[in-house]
Design an enzyme around this catalytic site. Structure first.
Site, mmCIF file in Angstrom:
data_model
loop_
_atom_site.group_PDB
_atom_site.id
_atom_site.type_symbol
_atom_site.label_atom_id
_atom_site.label_comp_id
_atom_site.label_asym_id
_atom_site.label_seq_id
_atom_site.Cartn_x
_atom_site.Cartn_y
_atom_site.Cartn_z
ATOM 1 N N GLU A 175 0.826 -1.218 0.000
ATOM 2 C CA GLU A 175 0.000 0.000 0.000
ATOM 3 C C GLU A 175 0.859 1.267 0.000
ATOM 4 O O GLU A 175 0.764 2.111 0.888
ATOM 5 C CB GLU A 175 -0.958 -0.015 1.204
ATOM 6 C CG GLU A 175 -1.957 -1.167 1.121
ATOM 7 C CD GLU A 175 -3.035 -1.159 2.190
ATOM 8 O OE1 GLU A 175 -2.826 -0.549 3.244
ATOM 9 O OE2 GLU A 175 -4.094 -1.767 1.971
ATOM 10 N N GLU A 376 -5.478 -8.395 -1.237
ATOM 11 C CA GLU A 376 -6.157 -8.277 0.060
ATOM 12 C C GLU A 376 -7.613 -7.986 -0.199
ATOM 13 O O GLU A 376 -7.939 -7.167 -1.068
ATOM 14 C CB GLU A 376 -5.590 -7.123 0.904
ATOM 15 C CG GLU A 376 -4.243 -7.385 1.513
ATOM 16 C CD GLU A 376 -3.816 -6.274 2.473
ATOM 17 O OE1 GLU A 376 -4.681 -5.685 3.158
ATOM 18 O OE2 GLU A 376 -2.608 -6.003 2.534
HETATM 19 C C1 BG6 Z 1 -4.599 -3.144 4.704
HETATM 20 C C2 BG6 Z 1 -3.238 -3.487 5.240
HETATM 21 O O1 BG6 Z 1 -4.712 -1.772 4.652
HETATM 22 O O2 BG6 Z 1 -5.715 -3.506 5.429
HETATM 23 C C3 BG6 Z 1 -3.216 -4.617 6.250
HETATM 24 O O3 BG6 Z 1 -2.340 -3.782 4.190
HETATM 25 C C4 BG6 Z 1 -4.414 -4.463 7.170
HETATM 26 O O4 BG6 Z 1 -1.994 -4.584 6.925
HETATM 27 C C5 BG6 Z 1 -5.671 -4.594 6.330
HETATM 28 O O5 BG6 Z 1 -4.427 -5.362 8.229
HETATM 29 C C6 BG6 Z 1 -6.956 -4.584 7.126
HETATM 30 O O6 BG6 Z 1 -6.987 -3.473 7.965
HETATM 31 P P1 BG6 Z 1 -7.257 -3.615 9.506
HETATM 32 O O7 BG6 Z 1 -7.048 -2.271 10.041
HETATM 33 O O8 BG6 Z 1 -8.649 -4.080 9.636
HETATM 34 O O9 BG6 Z 1 -6.278 -4.602 10.025
#
Ligand code: BG6
Length: 477
Positions: A175, A376
């Site tokens: 990111e 993701e």
């Molecule tokens: C992304 C990141 O922004 O979202 C991860 O690359 C992160 O590291 C994921 O865990 C989900 O976000 P969160 O805050 O729910 O853990």
């Protein structure tokens, strides 16, 4: 079949959110090791030292460091073809500045990679996933210091050489566009020298932030070029946090505001990393904000020479953007936006928008025409452990199913989609809040927000569902 043969089904994690063992076998502290736990209401804090009366969730996390074999076995049981994880820079170079790498750290990733290979799982490695060595924060104000470029290159050269026979897919920065947003100061840039306080109250200076981001662009391009020259078998990718923005209304002012948000939040970094130069619209933005990026001789050339082979991104949600200030805001991944009356949101306020995924896949592929991967995606939710030991996470299955359906549509639309690695395939620490309660996994981990728990792993209902999805190459949803 919609998804191509060899489609990379799997899951994604990051070292600081699952490994634990934060100071074991020579590892040095990284930014997340200095971050306390928090919640949606009470933001987590960063401290300049680890304080005895604070809880630091990354220190043990889910102790993947000692459970990796058991966890990868479970991934294999689901049928994973790929496992996205990150290497902690501070396991290899504890302060980022040592001359020689830490052999123990290298050995750990040898074991993880070999364990993946044993089951035919392809490693997909994020080189830097929100894990800046804290020593570099204190010495150089993080990526604001141009020195970090060479230190990062040294780290990359070591891991490329060490794992050259075992790893094909690499992502330079997780990111990277976090650096376009104030949240990037803590998460990705480490521009928080001497700062202690909540992650929301960091003093933000866009001049520093965009200069630091420029250093990351140069670092990324240099190692991509180096990899292409020395390891032609490698495939090098970028990674963007894609938060789709829709105009809040059809008022042309809102359309332009949304276009601007799309450009500076989502497109800017990949325009640099895929096309190889700063896009024209960025110059107006810089002018209006009085930002002057200091470039050295050779920077522009290297950006051209170090363009990536494939585009990857995270996708959780979308927002609306309006030109006028709006009080009806939604929470989100790195950014906030206006609420969309057509969408529901997770308990953490992230708006759920599967069709937005089809939309962005098309936009990305239209713009760049290189292979794309969703690295993701997922629903952060509270899970209930039933008395019989089951976890009935139908809400998660529903979320993932709808997103996969839309990926299928995007493939029908013509997008060259390489794979899909849902986030937090095993429960891990939340990046934004430091909570364990915000779970994403197919595998439940007995670990709680106060640090208690046996660390036992249990299969959720989504585990069995995802196994069928992979077995049928996405046909049986
Ligand atoms: C992304 C990141 O922004 O979202 C991860 O690359 C992160 O590291 C994921 O865990 C989900 O976000 P969160 O805050 O729910 O853990």
């Amino acid at each position: 079949m919609s998804f191509k043969q060899g489609f990379l089904w799997g899951g994604a994690t990051a070292a600081n959110q699952l490994e634990g063992a934060w100071n074991i076998d020579g590892k040095g502290p990284a930014v997340p090791d200095m971050c306390t736990n928090g919640t949606k209401e009470f933001p987590k804090r960063i401290t300049t030292e680890t304080l005895s009366d604070c809880y630091y969730p990354s220190h043990e996390a889910i102790d993947f460091y000692h459970h990796y074999a058991e966890d990868i076995k479970l991934f294999a049981e689901m049928g994973f073809k790929v496992f996205r994880f990150s290497i902690a820079w501070t396991r290899i170079f504890p302060t980022g500045m040592e001359e020689k790498p830490n052999e123990k750290g290298l050995e750990f990733y040898d074991k993880v990679i070999d364990e993946c290979r044993k089951y035919g799982i392809e490693p997909l490695i994020t080189i830097s996933h929100y894990e800046m060595p804290y020593a570099l924060v204190q010495k150089y104000n993080g990526w604001y210091g141009r020195e970090c470029i060479e230190l990062y290159e040294k780290y990359c050269h070591v891991i490329f050489e060490r794992y050259k026979h075992k790893v094909v897919y690499w992502l330079t920065f997780n990111e990277i566009n976090a650096g376009t947003m104030p949240m990037g100061n803590v998460l990705s840039l480490g521009t928080v020298k001497d700062y202690s306080g909540t992650i929301m109250d960091v003093k933000d200076d866009p001049k520093i932030r965009f200069q630091a981001l420029h250093h990351q662009f140069v670092a990324s391009a240099r190692v991509v070029k180096y990899a292409h020259e020395n390891y032609p078998q490698f495939k090098m990718g970028n990674m963007i946090c894609f938060v789709t923005s829709y105009p809040a209304t059809c008022n042309p002012d809102d359309i332009l505001a949304s276009q601007n948000a799309m450009r500076m939040s989502n497109w800017f970094c990949s325009d640099v990393q895929v096309r190889g130069y700063y896009p024209e619209y960025a110059f107006r933005f810089f002018k209006e904000k009085d930002i002057n990026i200091k470039m050295e001789d050779g920077d522009e050339e290297i950006l051209k020479e170090g363009v990536v082979d494939f585009y990857t991104f995270s996708y959780y949600m979308s927002i609306c953007t309006s030109a006028a200030p709006n009080k009806n805001m939604t929470a989100g991944n790195l950014v906030f936006g206006n609420k969309n009356p057509y969408l529901e949101a997770s308990e953490w306020g992230w708006q759920i928008d599967p069709k937005g995924l089809r939309y962005v896949l098309n936009e990305i592929y239209d713009r760049y025409h290189i292979p794309v991967m969703v690295v993701e995606n997922g629903l952060g939710a509270r899970d209930t452990l039933e008395e019989d030991g089951s976890i009935k996470d139908v809400y998660r299955i529903d979320y993932l199913r709808k997103h996969i359906e839309q990926m299928k549509e995007a493939v029908e639309d013509g997008v060259d989609l390489m794979g899909y690695t849902p986030w937090g395939c095993i429960d891990l620490v939340s990046a934004s809040t430091g909570e364990m309660a915000k779970r994403y996994g197919f595998i439940y981990v007995d670990k709680y927000d106060d640090g208690t728990g046996t660390l036992e792993r249990k299969k959720k209902d989504s585990f069995y569902w995802y196994k069928k999805v992979i077995e049928s190459n996405g046909e049986n949803l």
